[in-house]
Design an enzyme around this catalytic site. Structure first.
Site, PDB file in Angstrom:
ATOM      1  N   ASN A  90      37.473  41.804  42.554  1.00  9.75           N
ATOM      2  CA  ASN A  90      36.432  42.566  43.014  1.00  9.75           C
ATOM      3  C   ASN A  90      36.252  43.410  41.457  1.00  9.75           C
ATOM      4  O   ASN A  90      36.081  44.667  41.724  1.00  9.75           O
ATOM      5  CB  ASN A  90      36.608  43.336  44.205  1.00  9.75           C
ATOM      6  CG  ASN A  90      35.298  43.935  44.416  1.00  9.75           C
ATOM      7  OD1 ASN A  90      34.041  43.817  44.231  1.00  9.75           O
ATOM      8  ND2 ASN A  90      35.594  45.193  45.251  1.00  9.75           N
ATOM      9  N   ASN A  91      36.285  42.998  40.459  1.00 10.44           N
ATOM     10  CA  ASN A  91      36.310  44.039  39.250  1.00 10.44           C
ATOM     11  C   ASN A  91      36.053  43.002  38.089  1.00 10.44           C
ATOM     12  O   ASN A  91      36.322  41.874  38.289  1.00 10.44           O
ATOM     13  CB  ASN A  91      37.512  44.626  39.339  1.00 10.44           C
ATOM     14  CG  ASN A  91      37.168  45.711  38.533  1.00 10.44           C
ATOM     15  OD1 ASN A  91      36.278  46.152  37.595  1.00 10.44           O
ATOM     16  ND2 ASN A  91      38.305  46.870  38.122  1.00 10.44           N
ATOM     17  N   HIS A 151      33.813  38.771  35.121  1.00 11.99           N
ATOM     18  CA  HIS A 151      33.637  39.326  36.559  1.00 11.99           C
ATOM     19  C   HIS A 151      34.541  38.520  37.562  1.00 11.99           C
ATOM     20  O   HIS A 151      34.204  37.471  37.511  1.00 11.99           O
ATOM     21  CB  HIS A 151      32.528  39.836  36.763  1.00 11.99           C
ATOM     22  CG  HIS A 151      32.682  40.609  38.091  1.00 11.99           C
ATOM     23  ND1 HIS A 151      32.450  42.048  38.115  1.00 11.99           N
ATOM     24  CD2 HIS A 151      32.677  40.338  39.381  1.00 11.99           C
ATOM     25  CE1 HIS A 151      32.874  42.441  39.204  1.00 11.99           C
ATOM     26  NE2 HIS A 151      32.483  41.513  40.044  1.00 11.99           N
ATOM     27  N   CYS A 152      35.624  38.941  37.745  1.00 11.99           N
ATOM     28  CA  CYS A 152      36.474  38.088  38.806  1.00 11.99           C
ATOM     29  C   CYS A 152      36.102  38.542  40.386  1.00 11.99           C
ATOM     30  O   CYS A 152      36.600  39.836  40.553  1.00 11.99           O
ATOM     31  CB  CYS A 152      38.071  38.145  38.373  1.00 11.99           C
ATOM     32  SG  CYS A 152      38.772  37.330  39.767  1.00 11.99           S
ATOM     33  N   PRO A 153      35.556  37.810  41.179  1.00 15.12           N
ATOM     34  CA  PRO A 153      35.528  38.379  42.627  1.00 15.12           C
ATOM     35  C   PRO A 153      36.593  38.491  43.352  1.00 15.12           C
ATOM     36  O   PRO A 153      36.734  39.314  44.189  1.00 15.12           O
ATOM     37  CB  PRO A 153      34.334  37.338  43.182  1.00 15.12           C
ATOM     38  CG  PRO A 153      34.498  36.166  42.239  1.00 15.12           C
ATOM     39  CD  PRO A 153      34.983  36.530  40.787  1.00 15.12           C
TER      40      PRO A 153
END
Ligand SMILES: [Zn+2]
Ligand SMILES: [Zn+2]
EC number: 2.3.1.225
Length: 299
Positions: free
Chosen positions: A161-162, A156-158
């Site tokens: 945001n996904n 999950h890559c902030p």
């Protein structure tokens, strides 16, 4: 979509009662097809805004501190076009990575009817996610931020945001590549600017005062270096995991390989689409994953 159990089975969750289908109620309303995917996570939204702000800051310094005040028009126009094109592609890739469903498994589909409809043979195993009550296809993982199970979840890559998963990995890889390229381009331009302006009078070199110019350029240098290192490492890691067909989570968990091994080129085509074309570099071209889908589903 339904999952046809594949030929490999796992040792746990064998007993049908473990699935506890009666505890799963179908979602109150299924979202209509075509609804935009967007994760409502405060930290992720803040990180995505910071990403855009940093790209726009670089855009401002490159244009208003370096290129527009320059008297070498050919240099300014060529570099201006290249930088703006790369920055536009980076932001477009960011939008597509953020707003594309990464491969979410239908929520709450672990109902009694659904499990019965799978017509499992004795000994066949399906996984149920206890958190989102869905039947997990192989290689899917639950993301606690997205609150969904994601097919071929990498991480999950902030910053986007996904989750990075089966359907949006191409956009994420393009995002890291274009950010690395604009960082490198900005650093080269700052280098030329310093070389050029040390020989000339500083006041003729920039429309800002010398201290402001130096501070803006040093901040851009710092940002460029940081993001060049970060995104090129990320790009390399992603390309490696695509070529070996092993997601970040599978590498971390050192999961045993249960899926067929394919050539690096086939793995690249599975993510970027068939056949090889300029569309691989375009965040606007949706990869044709239908032909390359290695999972056994029937629609
Ligand atoms: Zn789940
Ligand atoms: Zn996620």
């Amino acid at each position: 979509m339904m999952l046809i159990p594949t030929h490999h089975f796992r040792d746990i969750e064998r007993k049908p009662e473990y699935l506890q289908p009666e505890k799963c109620i179908p979602p109150p309303h299924t979202s209509p097809v075509g609804t935009m995917w967007f994760i409502r996570d405060g930290c992720g939204i803040a990180c995505a805004i910071v990403t855009w702000f940093l790209v726009l800051y670089a855009e401002f310094v490159v244009l208003f501190v370096m290129l527009i005040p320059s008297r070498d028009y050919v240099y300014s126009i060529i570099n201006g076009i290249v930088f703006n094109l790369l920055a536009f592609l980076a932001l477009a890739s960011h939008c597509r990575a953020m707003l594309t469903d990464p491969g979410a498994v239908p929520k709450g589909n672990a109902t009694k009817e659904f499990i019965e409809s799978l017509q499992l043979k004795p000994g066949q195993v399906v996984y149920k996610c206890p958190k989102c009550c869905s039947i997990k296809p192989d290689r899917a993982h639950h993301c606690s931020v997205c609150k969904r199970c994601i097919r071929k979840m990498d991480h999950h890559c902030p910053w986007v945001n996904n989750c990075v998963g089966e359907n949006n990995q191409k956009y994420f890889v393009l995002f890291t590549m274009y950010i690395a390229l604009i960082s490198l381009h900005a650093l080269i331009m700052v280098g030329f600017h310093f070389l050029h302006c040390f020989e000339e009078d500083w006041t003729k070199c920039s429309s800002f005062s010398p201290p402001t110019t130096v501070i803006l350029l040093i901040l851009l240098c710092f940002e460029g270096l940081l993001f060049l290192i970060f995104t090129s490492v990320m790009f390399g890691t992603q390309v490696h995991s695509i070529c070996t067909d092993e997601t970040g989570i599978e590498q971390l968990k050192k999961e045993e390989r249960r899926w067929a091994k394919k050539t690096k080129w086939m793995n690249m085509k599975a993510v970027f689409g068939h056949p090889f074309s300029l569309g691989w570099a375009s965040p606007f071209a949706t990869p044709d994953q239908g032909k390359a889908d290695p999972y056994q589903y029937v629609v």
